[in-house]
Design a protein around this motif. Structure first.
Motif, short mmCIF file in Angstrom:
data_model
loop_
_atom_site.label_atom_id
_atom_site.label_comp_id
_atom_site.label_asym_id
_atom_site.label_seq_id
_atom_site.Cartn_x
_atom_site.Cartn_y
_atom_site.Cartn_z
N TYR A 1 0.83 -1.20 0.00
CA TYR A 1 0.00 0.00 0.00
C TYR A 1 0.87 1.25 0.00
O TYR A 1 0.64 2.19 -0.78
CB TYR A 1 -0.93 0.00 1.22
CG TYR A 1 -1.38 1.38 1.64
CD1 TYR A 1 -2.22 2.14 0.83
CD2 TYR A 1 -0.94 1.94 2.85
CE1 TYR A 1 -2.62 3.42 1.21
CE2 TYR A 1 -1.33 3.21 3.23
CZ TYR A 1 -2.17 3.95 2.41
OH TYR A 1 -2.55 5.21 2.78
N ALA B 1 -3.79 1.37 -4.34
CA ALA B 1 -3.50 1.74 -2.94
C ALA B 1 -4.77 1.69 -2.11
O ALA B 1 -4.76 1.22 -0.96
CB ALA B 1 -2.87 3.13 -2.89
N LEU C 1 -5.75 -1.95 -1.36
CA LEU C 1 -4.83 -2.54 -0.39
C LEU C 1 -5.04 -1.96 1.00
O LEU C 1 -4.99 -2.68 2.01
CB LEU C 1 -3.38 -2.31 -0.84
CG LEU C 1 -2.96 -3.04 -2.11
CD1 LEU C 1 -1.65 -2.47 -2.64
CD2 LEU C 1 -2.81 -4.54 -1.86
N ARG C 2 -5.27 -0.67 1.05
CA ARG C 2 -5.52 -0.01 2.33
C ARG C 2 -6.75 -0.60 3.01
O ARG C 2 -6.74 -0.89 4.22
CB ARG C 2 -5.70 1.49 2.08
CG ARG C 2 -5.83 2.36 3.32
CD ARG C 2 -5.93 3.83 2.89
NE ARG C 2 -5.90 4.72 4.04
CZ ARG C 2 -6.95 5.03 4.79
NH1 ARG C 2 -8.13 4.51 4.49
NH2 ARG C 2 -6.83 5.84 5.82
#
Length: 432
Positions: free
Chosen positions: A27, A64, A67-68
Motif C-alpha cells: 500500500y 492503494a 490494499l488499504r
C-alpha cells in the motif's frame, strides 16, 4: 498432557498479522508511486511521457485504496495503516522524486520501482493461502494485470527520451537499484545491507514542485492558450473549443502537485485528485485527437501552455489559490457544457458533442471535489471566507490574462495566422 492434532496438512503461509504487514508495505509503495508521478508531472518535457502518467497514478490510487481497505479488514479494529511504516522503505521511496529531468525520474519509476513492486506482489501471492487470504490474492492478480499494460506504456515513455540523457541517467538507476537492494526489496524479504550513502547520487535535496508548466522544447513559445476574439463561424468554434480542451493539461498538472504540496490531507483527498488529474488529461487527449484529425500540429499550429498556473504563481499565489482557481473554472462548467453539447449537435459535429457530454459528466464530479476540499481546508463554518478565496483566485486570473493581451504579451499572433490558414485550407478543400 499433549493435544492430539491431525497431521498431513502443512504449507507455508502468512498469518493475519504477517499478511497485514506485507500488504501495508505494498500500500505504501502504491501510495508513494502515485504521489511521485503526480508531483513530477508538471516538470516532464517529453509529450509522450507527459501524456500517459496521469492514468498510471490514477491506477496506483485505485490499487492503494484497495490494499488499504484490505489491511484495515485484517487488522480491525486497529486503524494504523497510515503510520508506523518501515523506515528503510520510507527512506527509499523518499528518493524517487529526487531524480532529475525526464530520464532519471522515469527510469527510476519504470526500471527500478515498478519491477521491484511487481516482484513484491508475486512474492506475496507465492506464500499466501489461496483460501484464507483469497481476497488479497484477487486484488493482487488484478493489480498485476494493470501493471503489465502500464509497464508497456512506460517503455514507450522511455523510448521517447533522448538516448544521451538515458545514458547519463543510468547512474541514478544504479543508485536507486542499490538503495532498493539494501532494504531487502519492497517487502524486505531479501538480505539487507547498508544504504549506498557514498554514491554520487546520494544526498540530493528534497523535491519542490515547480511553479511553471514545462512543455516540449520543440513547441513554439506562447503565453496564453485561447484566441483573443470570439469565433466567427462554426469551424472556428470547433477549433477554439478543441484548443481549450487540449490545453487542460495544466488542470492535470495542478492536482498532481497538490498531492505533494498537501501531504497531510485525508486519504480521500488523494483518491479524488488522482481521478481529477486523470479526467483532465483525458480531456486533453480528446481535444488533441480532434485537432490532429483536422490537420493541426500540437505546439506548432496552436499553443500549449499553462497560463492559469502562471497567473496564480506570478502574482504571489500558492497551491490553495490554484485549487480555488480550478474550482472557479469548474463551478460553471456543467451548465456551459450542456449548452455547448447542444450547439455542436445542431451543427452536426457529433464527435465534439459526445466528447463534451463525457466532459460534462466529469466536471460534475470535479465540482464536488473542489468544494469538498476547499471547505475542508478553509473550514465548514467559514462559507464567506471560501467564497472570497474563490473570487480572489478568479480575479487573479482575469487580471493576469487581461494584462497579457493589453501589453501585447500574449504571443498569439503567429498561432492565429496558422490557425486561420488551416481553417481556410480545410474550407476550400470541402468546397471543391
Amino acid at each position: 498432557m499433549t493435544t492430539d492434532t491431525f497431521g498431513n496438512f502443512s504449507r507455508p503461509r502468512h498469518d493475519v498479522d504477517r499478511s497485514a504487514s506485507l500488504l501495508k508495505h505494498l500500500y505504501l509503495v502504491e501510495r508513494e508511486q502515485m504521489r511521485a508521478l503526480a508531483a513530477k508531472h508538471i516538470g516532464i518535457e517529453s509529450w509522450t511521457a507527459k501524456n500517459g502518467p496521469p492514468r498510471h497514478w490514477w491506477l496506483a490510487s485505485r490499487h492503494a485504496d484497495s490494499l488499504r481497505e484490505r489491511v484495515l479488514e485484517l487488522r480491525y479494529p486497529r486503524r494504523d495503516v497510515d503510520k508506523d511504516h518501515d523506515p528503510g522503505l520510507t527512506a527509499f521511496l523518499g528518493e524517487l522524486t529526487k531524480g532529475g529531468a525526464d530520464a532519471e525520474f522515469l527510469l527510476g519509476i519504470y526500471r527500478v520501482l515498478r519491477p521491484g513492486l511487481a516482484a513484491g506482489y508475486r512474492a506475496y501471492v507465492a506464500e499466501a493461502d489461496p483460501i484464507a487470504d483469497a481476497p488479497s490474492i484477487y486484488q493482487i492478480e488484478h493489480i498485476l494485470f494493470d501493471y503489465e499494460r502500464a509497464q508497456a506504456d512506460g517503455e514507450a515513455f522511455l523510448a521517447s527520451l533522448d538516448p544521451a540523457s538515458v545514458e547519463v541517467a543510468m547512474r541514478w538507476v544504479d543508485y536507486l537499484s542499490r538503495s532498493l537492494e539494501s532494504i531487502g526489496g519492497i517487502l524486505g524479504l531479501d538480505s539487507v545491507a547498508e544504504p549506498p550513502r557514498d554514491h554520487p547520487c546520494a544526498g540530493r535535496p528534497d523535491y519542490v514542485v515547480p511553479q511553471k508548466c514545462v512543455r516540449p522544447k520543440e513547441f513554439a513559445p506562447a503565453r496564453v492558450e485561447s484566441p483573443g476574439r470570439a469565433p466567427k463561424n462554426h469551424r472556428e468554434q470547433q477549433v477554439w473549443y478543441a484548443i481549450d480542451h487540449a490545453n487542460e493539461v495544466w488542470a492535470a498538472e495542478a492536482p498532481g502537485g497538490f498531492m505533494w504540496q498537501m501531504p497531510k490531507m485525508p486519504w480521500a483527498f488523494f483518491t479524488d485528485v488522482a481521478r481529477w488529474s486523470y479526467d483532465e488529461m483525458r480531456h486533453v487527449q480528446l481535444g488533441a485527437r480532434r485537432l490532429d484529425a483536422w490537420g493541426f500540429e500540437m505546439g506548432v499550429d496552436y499553443p500549449m501552455v499553462g497560463d492559469p498556473v502562471d497567473a496564480i504563481y506570478e502574482q504571489g499565489g500558492g497551491p490553495l489559490e490554484l485549487l480555488a482557481l480550478l474550482y472557479y473554472f469548474e463551478k460553471d462548467a456543467p451548465a456551459h457544457r450542456m449548452v455547448t453539447k447542444k450547439e455542436f449537435t445542431a451543427m452536426d459535429d457529433t464527435d465534439t458533442a459526445i466528447d463534451t457530454d463525457y466532459d460534462w459528466a466529469d466536471e460534475t464530479i470535479h465540482l464536488k471535489y473542489g468544494f469538498t476540499w476547499l471547505q475542508h481546508i478553509v473550514g465548514a463554518s467559514k462559507p464567506d471566507e471560501l467564497k472570497a478565496l474563490v473570487e480572489r483566485a478568479g480575479e487573479m486570473w482575469n487580471t493576469w490574462i487581461a494584462e497579457r493581451w493589453a501589453r501585447g504579451e500574449d504571443g498569439y499572433g503567429p498561432f492565429m495566422e496558422r490557425i486561420e490558414a488551416r481553417i481556410s485550407a480545410t474550407a476550400a478543400g470541402h468546397e471543391r
